[in-house]
Design a protein around this motif. Structure first.
Motif, PDB file in Angstrom:
ATOM      1  N   HIS A  40       0.922  -1.295  -0.040  1.00 37.38           N
ATOM      2  CA  HIS A  40      -0.049  -0.041  -0.116  1.00 37.38           C
ATOM      3  C   HIS A  40       1.088   1.298   0.054  1.00 37.38           C
ATOM      4  N   GLY A  41       0.451   2.282  -0.643  1.00 36.51           N
ATOM      5  CA  GLY A  41       0.993   3.658  -0.751  1.00 36.51           C
ATOM      6  C   GLY A  41       0.098   4.518  -1.340  1.00 36.51           C
ATOM      7  N   VAL A  42       0.722   5.757  -1.418  1.00 34.21           N
ATOM      8  CA  VAL A  42      -0.008   6.971  -2.175  1.00 34.21           C
ATOM      9  C   VAL A  42       0.911   7.375  -3.168  1.00 34.21           C
ATOM     10  N   PHE A  43       0.736   7.232  -4.289  1.00 38.63           N
ATOM     11  CA  PHE A  43       1.560   7.575  -5.378  1.00 38.63           C
ATOM     12  C   PHE A  43       1.130   9.357  -5.748  1.00 38.63           C
ATOM     13  N   PRO A  44       2.375  10.047  -6.393  1.00 35.05           N
ATOM     14  CA  PRO A  44       1.924  11.651  -6.591  1.00 35.05           C
ATOM     15  C   PRO A  44       0.796  11.473  -7.882  1.00 35.05           C
ATOM     16  N   CYS A  45       0.089  12.418  -7.826  1.00 36.49           N
ATOM     17  CA  CYS A  45      -0.952  12.873  -8.757  1.00 36.49           C
ATOM     18  C   CYS A  45      -1.002  14.048  -9.383  1.00 36.49           C
ATOM     19  N   PRO A  46      -0.972  14.421 -10.565  1.00 36.11           N
ATOM     20  CA  PRO A  46      -1.039  15.713 -10.989  1.00 36.11           C
ATOM     21  C   PRO A  46      -2.442  16.350 -10.897  1.00 36.11           C
ATOM     22  N   SER A  47      -3.383  15.571 -10.828  1.00 35.44           N
ATOM     23  CA  SER A  47      -4.612  16.106 -11.166  1.00 35.44           C
ATOM     24  C   SER A  47      -5.524  15.828  -9.938  1.00 35.44           C
ATOM     25  N   CYS A  48      -4.791  15.344  -8.762  1.00 37.64           N
ATOM     26  CA  CYS A  48      -5.635  15.151  -7.604  1.00 37.64           C
ATOM     27  C   CYS A  48      -4.731  15.173  -6.363  1.00 37.64           C
ATOM     28  N   ASP A  49      -5.193  14.790  -5.197  1.00 38.86           N
ATOM     29  CA  ASP A  49      -4.141  14.866  -3.944  1.00 38.86           C
ATOM     30  C   ASP A  49      -3.588  13.678  -3.819  1.00 38.86           C
ATOM     31  N   GLY A  50      -3.604  12.646  -4.574  1.00 41.08           N
ATOM     32  CA  GLY A  50      -2.654  11.646  -4.453  1.00 41.08           C
ATOM     33  C   GLY A  50      -3.507  10.361  -5.014  1.00 41.08           C
ATOM     34  N   MET A  51      -2.692   9.249  -5.244  1.00 43.53           N
ATOM     35  CA  MET A  51      -3.446   8.166  -5.914  1.00 43.53           C
ATOM     36  C   MET A  51      -3.141   7.039  -4.849  1.00 43.53           C
ATOM     37  N   ASP A  52      -4.136   6.825  -4.049  1.00 43.38           N
ATOM     38  CA  ASP A  52      -4.232   5.817  -2.796  1.00 43.38           C
ATOM     39  C   ASP A  52      -4.255   4.366  -3.470  1.00 43.38           C
ATOM     40  N   GLU A 123      10.709   8.631  -3.799  1.00 41.27           N
ATOM     41  CA  GLU A 123      10.330   7.762  -2.834  1.00 41.27           C
ATOM     42  C   GLU A 123       8.670   7.796  -2.618  1.00 41.27           C
ATOM     43  N   ARG A 124       7.942   8.761  -3.240  1.00 41.07           N
ATOM     44  CA  ARG A 124       6.502   8.331  -3.287  1.00 41.07           C
ATOM     45  C   ARG A 124       6.151   7.425  -4.257  1.00 41.07           C
ATOM     46  N   TYR A 125       7.127   6.978  -5.123  1.00 38.20           N
ATOM     47  CA  TYR A 125       6.683   6.020  -6.116  1.00 38.20           C
ATOM     48  C   TYR A 125       6.798   4.737  -5.615  1.00 38.20           C
ATOM     49  N   ARG A 126       6.666   4.443  -4.348  1.00 38.38           N
ATOM     50  CA  ARG A 126       6.656   3.131  -3.630  1.00 38.38           C
ATOM     51  C   ARG A 126       5.734   2.869  -2.985  1.00 38.38           C
ATOM     52  N   VAL A 127       5.246   1.616  -2.997  1.00 37.19           N
ATOM     53  CA  VAL A 127       4.169   1.010  -2.038  1.00 37.19           C
ATOM     54  C   VAL A 127       5.017  -0.022  -1.209  1.00 37.19           C
ATOM     55  N   ASP A 128       4.503  -0.091   0.047  1.00 41.16           N
ATOM     56  CA  ASP A 128       4.923  -0.727   1.206  1.00 41.16           C
ATOM     57  C   ASP A 128       4.348  -1.980   1.462  1.00 41.16           C
ATOM     58  N   LYS A 129       5.068  -3.063   1.790  1.00 42.53           N
ATOM     59  CA  LYS A 129       4.201  -4.362   2.069  1.00 42.53           C
ATOM     60  C   LYS A 129       3.778  -4.106   3.472  1.00 42.53           C
ATOM     61  N   ILE A 130       2.679  -4.533   3.469  1.00 40.24           N
ATOM     62  CA  ILE A 130       1.737  -4.673   4.762  1.00 40.24           C
ATOM     63  C   ILE A 130       1.972  -6.070   5.488  1.00 40.24           C
ATOM     64  N   LYS A 131       2.689  -6.196   6.536  1.00 36.79           N
ATOM     65  CA  LYS A 131       2.824  -7.342   7.058  1.00 36.79           C
ATOM     66  C   LYS A 131       1.750  -7.913   7.891  1.00 36.79           C
ATOM     67  N   GLY A 132       1.509  -9.247   7.858  1.00 39.47           N
ATOM     68  CA  GLY A 132       0.328  -9.764   8.581  1.00 39.47           C
ATOM     69  C   GLY A 132      -0.954  -9.906   7.781  1.00 39.47           C
ATOM     70  N   LEU A 133      -1.225  -9.367   6.377  1.00 36.24           N
ATOM     71  CA  LEU A 133      -2.337  -9.154   5.901  1.00 36.24           C
ATOM     72  C   LEU A 133      -2.471 -10.305   4.844  1.00 36.24           C
TER      73      LEU A 133
END
Length: 139
Positions: A40-52, A123-133
């Motif tokens: 999971h992560g939030v990528f930069p988005c030129p036309s919004c507040d971020g791409m969750d 570094e915002r073009y990264r999604v991090d692994k969520i442990k335990g899911l």
């Protein structure tokens, strides 16, 4: 003139990526890390507040992706499909065209040339692994 073409050919074709060896593939992300899981992560988005973005990678080569355009579009997107590993075994290419470098705890979104995106937001073009899911968005 022939020598110039020969030199240019050697430079252009001789400097490409080398074919991975058996040892390279044995030590690749595909074979050495637990790449399966939820990221999971939030990528930069030129036309919004971020791409969750949430991505679940499942064996053998399936994914589920869920994205929400923050601040602009209340309707989330959910898709699923397959991915392929590149010849190095360190990069996956989703059937929808997204390219990610696979590391032990992260996926990095890459550009069309399979390179990391650079700049102040790199570094915002990264999604991090969520442990335990397990199968968070696949249910």
């Amino acid at each position: 003139m022939k020598n110039a073409w020969l030199i240019l050919s050697l430079v252009l074709f001789g400097c490409g990526q080398q074919t991975p060896t058996v040892d390279d593939l044995a030590n690749s992300s595909m074979n050495t890390i637990q790449w399966q899981g939820v990221y999971h992560g939030v990528f930069p988005c030129p036309s919004c507040d971020g791409m969750d973005t949430t991505i679940e990678l499942l064996p053998p080569n399936y994914y589920i992706i869920h994205t929400v355009r923050l601040g602009s579009d209340p309707y989330p997107f959910q898709g699923r499909g397959t991915f392929e590993w590149d010849k190095t075994g360190n990069i996956i290419i989703l059937d929808r065209g997204h390219i990610y470098q696979v590391l032990p705890e992260h996926l990095y979104l890459l550009d069309v040339e399979h390179k990391r995106i650079t700049g102040p937001d790199s570094e915002r073009y990264r999604v991090d692994k969520i442990k335990g899911l397990d199968h968070l968005i696949g249910s």
